[in-house]
Write a protein that holds these residues in place. Structure first.
Motif, short mmCIF file in Angstrom:
data_model
loop_
_atom_site.label_atom_id
_atom_site.label_comp_id
_atom_site.label_asym_id
_atom_site.label_seq_id
_atom_site.Cartn_x
_atom_site.Cartn_y
_atom_site.Cartn_z
N MET A 1 49.61 132.47 120.79
CA MET A 1 49.67 131.76 121.22
C MET A 1 51.58 131.57 120.35
O MET A 1 51.31 131.15 119.32
N ARG A 2 52.72 131.20 121.30
CA ARG A 2 53.42 131.73 121.18
C ARG A 2 54.58 130.48 121.53
O ARG A 2 54.45 130.14 122.49
N ILE A 3 54.55 129.43 120.96
CA ILE A 3 55.12 127.80 121.73
C ILE A 3 56.78 127.38 120.85
O ILE A 3 57.34 127.57 120.02
N ILE A 4 57.39 126.49 122.25
CA ILE A 4 58.18 126.58 122.16
C ILE A 4 58.35 124.91 122.32
O ILE A 4 57.76 124.68 123.18
N ARG A 5 59.51 124.06 121.61
CA ARG A 5 59.95 123.30 122.18
C ARG A 5 61.01 123.08 122.35
O ARG A 5 62.10 123.74 122.24
N TYR A 6 61.09 122.23 124.23
CA TYR A 6 62.59 122.43 124.45
C TYR A 6 62.90 121.22 125.32
O TYR A 6 61.83 119.93 125.09
N LEU A 7 64.29 121.28 126.09
CA LEU A 7 64.29 119.96 126.56
C LEU A 7 64.60 120.30 128.03
O LEU A 7 65.44 121.22 127.98
N ASP A 8 64.09 119.68 128.51
CA ASP A 8 64.45 119.96 130.58
C ASP A 8 64.77 119.45 131.02
O ASP A 8 65.96 118.93 130.33
N PRO A 9 65.40 119.91 132.48
CA PRO A 9 66.40 118.95 133.07
C PRO A 9 66.49 117.88 133.16
O PRO A 9 67.90 117.28 133.28
N ASP A 10 65.63 116.96 132.59
CA ASP A 10 64.95 115.60 133.18
C ASP A 10 65.94 115.17 131.35
O ASP A 10 65.29 113.84 130.95
N HIS A 11 65.54 116.39 131.40
CA HIS A 11 66.44 115.37 129.24
C HIS A 11 65.00 114.50 128.30
O HIS A 11 64.81 114.61 127.67
N GLN A 12 63.76 115.55 129.11
CA GLN A 12 62.08 115.14 128.06
C GLN A 12 61.86 116.58 127.29
O GLN A 12 62.06 117.67 127.92
N ILE A 13 61.05 115.74 126.10
CA ILE A 13 61.33 117.10 125.27
C ILE A 13 59.55 117.48 125.77
O ILE A 13 59.30 116.68 126.00
N ARG A 14 59.69 118.14 125.10
CA ARG A 14 58.17 119.18 126.06
C ARG A 14 57.43 120.52 124.93
O ARG A 14 59.06 121.38 124.29
N TYR A 15 56.57 121.29 125.15
CA TYR A 15 56.48 122.55 124.43
C TYR A 15 55.87 123.11 126.03
O TYR A 15 55.33 122.82 127.12
#
Length: 267
Positions: free
Chosen positions: A1-15
């Motif tokens: 699996m390829r996992i990314i970590r990102y900021l969503d439009p609500d400025h929450q950090i998610r994977y």
């Protein structure tokens, strides 16, 4: 699996779990515990470094050809130094050349980074890879003047300025990389390839590093291990090739992808 970590439009950090087409689906739960891939699409506003490290352990002089180009003897044990977690930089964000505490000899180093997934201590070589959450690309950016002349014989000052630990673009789980010591690894600046080798040239392979670093020492979930760089670094070139404003630096590792960062001066 390829996992990314990102900021969503609500400025929450998610994977998110990245699909072959580049889109991703949100991961729910604790990446270092119980988690699952959901059917919700990942709303990626900004790609982040794939992990916020608990610690960053770094290994120096771990490729035979790199030790030779630096005219250093082959080490008996892994050469360990550390970077501050504040040195982490995201894919696409700039490597910043220090100007307040000035360096004019900032170098590049492409590296395979290992992320520990479970708390461990005194791990055997045979069990070491069982504790790996995944692998990513890293650039061990290094201010050679501070590392070699002004750091009081210690490497940390020259290695741990802000932005000196770019990581990314994703975390690839061990099922996709059963042997981390059989990967092509290279670095280019502005499209010119300057490092191009293979992780099979490591003096101490990934299982050996995990066994060594966990000796009498607890490795926390999220610990990042930078495993050393191959030959072709800037200080060994004639003339030396230091990073300069406007450069685009790309680290590329087989089965993981490409990590690109521009270079700019500290304001």
């Amino acid at each position: 699996m390829r996992i990314i970590r990102y900021l969503d439009p609500d400025h929450q950090i998610r994977y998110g779990a990245q699909r072959p087409d580049g889109a991703a689906q949100e991961i729910a739960g604790d990446l270092f515990g119980d988690h699952a891939v959901t059917d919700r699409p990942a709303r990626v506003e900004k790609l982040l470094a794939p992990v916020a490290p608990a610690n960053i352990f770094c290994i120096g002089l771990n490729y035979r050809r790199h030790a030779e180009e630096g005219k250093a003897p082959i080490p008996q044990f892994p050469v360990l130094f550390m970077k501050a977690t504040s040195a982490v930089q995201n894919p696409g964000d700039p490597i910043v050349l220090p100007r307040h505490l000035r360096s004019d000899e900032v170098d590049y180093e492409c590296e395979l980074a290992v992320v520990i997934g479970r708390r461990c201590k005194n791990v055997s070589r045979e069990q070491a890879l069982d504790y790996v959450l995944g692998y990513t690309c890293a650039n061990d950016v290094s201010a050679r003047d501070w590392q070699g002349r002004w750091g009081g014989s210690q490497w940390c000052r020259g290695k741990t300025f802000d932005t000196f630990a770019p990581l990314g673009p994703c975390l690839v789980t061990p099922d996709e990389i059963p042997n981390p010591n059989a990967l092509a690894i290279k670095l280019s600046i502005n499209g010119q390839t300057l490092q191009d080798w293979n992780t099979d040239d490591m003096i101490f392979d990934v299982p050996a590093l995990i066994a060594f670093l966990s000796g009498s020492t607890t490795l926390l979930p999220g610990t990042v291990i930078l495993t050393g760089t191959p030959h072709g670094v800037g200080f060994a070139r004639k003339p030396p090739r230091w990073l300069k404003p406007g450069d685009q630096v790309t680290v590329e590792i087989e089965k993981i992808g490409a990590l690109t960062n521009p270079v700019e001066e500290e304001a």
